[in-house]
Scaffold this motif. Structure first.
Motif, PDB file in Angstrom:
ATOM      1  N   TYR A   1       0.100  10.098  -7.666  1.00  0.00           N
ATOM      2  CA  TYR A   1       0.809  10.377  -6.415  1.00  0.00           C
ATOM      3  C   TYR A   1       2.149  11.034  -6.746  1.00  0.00           C
ATOM      4  CZ  TYR A   1      -2.429   7.329  -3.825  1.00  0.00           C
ATOM      5  OH  TYR A   1      -3.530   6.769  -3.252  1.00  0.00           O
TER       6      TYR A   1
ATOM      7  N   TYR B   1      -3.153  14.675  -2.331  1.00  0.00           N
ATOM      8  CA  TYR B   1      -3.311  13.697  -1.254  1.00  0.00           C
ATOM      9  C   TYR B   1      -2.731  14.238   0.053  1.00  0.00           C
ATOM     10  CZ  TYR B   1      -4.415  10.520  -5.060  1.00  0.00           C
ATOM     11  OH  TYR B   1      -4.990   9.935  -6.158  1.00  0.00           O
TER      12      TYR B   1
ATOM     13  N   ILE C   1       2.269   2.000  -3.414  1.00  0.00           N
ATOM     14  CA  ILE C   1       1.305   2.550  -4.368  1.00  0.00           C
ATOM     15  C   ILE C   1       1.252   4.067  -4.271  1.00  0.00           C
ATOM     16  CG2 ILE C   1      -1.166   2.722  -4.914  1.00  0.00           C
ATOM     17  CD1 ILE C   1      -1.419  -0.230  -4.208  1.00  0.00           C
ATOM     18  N   SER C   2       1.221   4.575  -3.043  1.00  0.00           N
ATOM     19  CA  SER C   2       1.052   6.020  -2.855  1.00  0.00           C
ATOM     20  C   SER C   2       2.369   6.789  -2.814  1.00  0.00           C
ATOM     21  CB  SER C   2       0.268   6.301  -1.571  1.00  0.00           C
ATOM     22  OG  SER C   2       0.933   5.773  -0.437  1.00  0.00           O
ATOM     23  N   ASN C   3       3.478   6.076  -2.805  1.00  0.00           N
ATOM     24  CA  ASN C   3       4.788   6.740  -2.764  1.00  0.00           C
ATOM     25  C   ASN C   3       5.719   6.062  -3.768  1.00  0.00           C
ATOM     26  OD1 ASN C   3       4.710   8.615  -0.143  1.00  0.00           O
ATOM     27  ND2 ASN C   3       3.643   6.706   0.318  1.00  0.00           N
TER      28      ASN C   3
ATOM     29  N   TYR D   1      -2.316   6.971   1.310  1.00  0.00           N
ATOM     30  CA  TYR D   1      -2.969   6.247   0.222  1.00  0.00           C
ATOM     31  C   TYR D   1      -4.490   6.357   0.332  1.00  0.00           C
ATOM     32  CZ  TYR D   1      -2.980   2.473   3.762  1.00  0.00           C
ATOM     33  OH  TYR D   1      -3.124   1.731   4.911  1.00  0.00           O
ATOM     34  N   ASP D   2      -5.131   6.304  -0.822  1.00  0.00           N
ATOM     35  CA  ASP D   2      -6.593   6.348  -0.910  1.00  0.00           C
ATOM     36  C   ASP D   2      -7.078   4.954  -1.286  1.00  0.00           C
ATOM     37  OD1 ASP D   2      -9.256   6.746  -1.370  1.00  0.00           O
ATOM     38  OD2 ASP D   2      -8.996   8.309  -2.881  1.00  0.00           O
ATOM     39  N   ARG D   3      -7.567   4.215  -0.296  1.00  0.00           N
ATOM     40  CA  ARG D   3      -7.954   2.815  -0.513  1.00  0.00           C
ATOM     41  C   ARG D   3      -9.048   2.675  -1.566  1.00  0.00           C
ATOM     42  NH1 ARG D   3      -8.703  -1.538  -1.688  1.00  0.00           N
ATOM     43  NH2 ARG D   3      -8.515  -3.482  -0.521  1.00  0.00           N
TER      44      ARG D   3
ATOM     45  N   GLY E   1      -5.032   7.520  -8.186  1.00  0.00           N
ATOM     46  CA  GLY E   1      -4.545   6.550  -7.217  1.00  0.00           C
ATOM     47  C   GLY E   1      -3.473   5.622  -7.747  1.00  0.00           C
TER      48      GLY E   1
ATOM     49  N   ARG F   1       0.811  -1.217   0.000  1.00  0.00           N
ATOM     50  CA  ARG F   1       0.000   0.000   0.000  1.00  0.00           C
ATOM     51  C   ARG F   1       0.847   1.271   0.000  1.00  0.00           C
ATOM     52  NH1 ARG F   1      -3.365  -1.779   5.146  1.00  0.00           N
ATOM     53  NH2 ARG F   1      -1.447  -2.976   5.421  1.00  0.00           N
ATOM     54  N   TRP F   2       1.920   1.270   0.804  1.00  0.00           N
ATOM     55  CA  TRP F   2       2.752   2.485   0.863  1.00  0.00           C
ATOM     56  C   TRP F   2       3.529   2.705  -0.418  1.00  0.00           C
ATOM     57  CZ3 TRP F   2       1.087   5.705   4.102  1.00  0.00           C
ATOM     58  CH2 TRP F   2       0.605   5.321   5.357  1.00  0.00           C
TER      59      TRP F   2
END
Length: 226
Positions: free
Chosen positions: A171, A201, A124-126, A155-157, A167, A121-122
């Motif tokens: 980012y 975000y 994906i957003s970074n 992150y935006d789930r 998403g 998850r981290w």
């Protein structure tokens, strides 16, 4: 041989984490002990074990996700069965990744034997997560001195597994942030930073997410050789 990696998700999760895709077994530990001992004979590039710490119903709230504070389980159960490179995944945070990569005062490893850690998850957003973590680790190694590490994009789930750019490619990276402050775009810049949006975000300080491994009790499993 040595070019194939295997991922397993031992799913016994009395700590409240989810099983994976409904996978259940009446006696999972012996099954996975046998599988991992057999894989140890196969000269794999790596074995990745998922810790059963993901809690789906809290997945939209990284600030309060209990999975980020659950103890390790599969490492203690299975590290002694596998002599090759073992990667851990599931619920790691910047702070726990730092604890996993430094030695305790007695010279033993805080994480008890993972050779590397994986993030989902981290990442994906970074898109530049390794650089952000490296800065955080350096900051921690200096006792909190020096430059403050950069925050993480939250992150935006709701955008996961969707067929839209939101998403996935929007980012912003740290380089893109610097570019927005100082640069005029060239054609190469437009390609490299295509889709990224600055300020879309919320940001989270890295140390505010989860807990450290030292603060979490590590559960010993049956058959552990550690």
């Amino acid at each position: 041989r040595d070019k194939v990696g295997v991922r397993l998700s031992p799913h016994d999760a009395p700590n409240g984490g989810n099983t994976y895709y409904g996978c259940k077994d009446s006696n999972p530990d012996p099954v996975y002990h046998h599988a991992i001992r057999t894989l140890d004979e196969r000269n794999l590039a790596y074995l990745l074990l998922t810790e059963p710490r993901w809690v789906g119903k809290h997945d939209d709230s990284p600030e309060s996700d209990p999975g980020f504070q659950m103890p390790l389980m599969n490492l203690q159960k299975f590290r002694g069965e596998y002599r090759g490179v073992m990667i851990g995944a599931g619920g790691f945070t910047p702070t726990s990744s730092y604890s996993a990569m430094v030695d305790d005062d007695d010279g033993s490893s805080s994480n008890g034997g993972y050779d590397a850690l994986a993030f989902g998850r981290w990442f994906i957003s970074n898109p530049d997560l390794p650089e952000r973590l490296e800065s955080f680790h350096e900051h921690k190694s200096k006792g909190g001195g020096g430059l403050a590490p950069p925050p993480l994009n939250r992150y935006d789930r709701d955008t996961f597994y969707m067929n839209k750019p939101d998403g996935y490619i929007d980012y912003p990276s740290l380089e893109f942030e610097k570019f927005c402050q100082t640069g005029s775009p060239t054609e190469n810049d437009k390609i490299e930073y295509e889709g990224m949006v600055l300020g879309k975000y919320p940001l989270l300080e890295q140390e505010s997410v989860g807990t450290s491994l030292k603060a979490a009790k590590v559960e010993d499993g049956p058959g552990s050789k550690l």
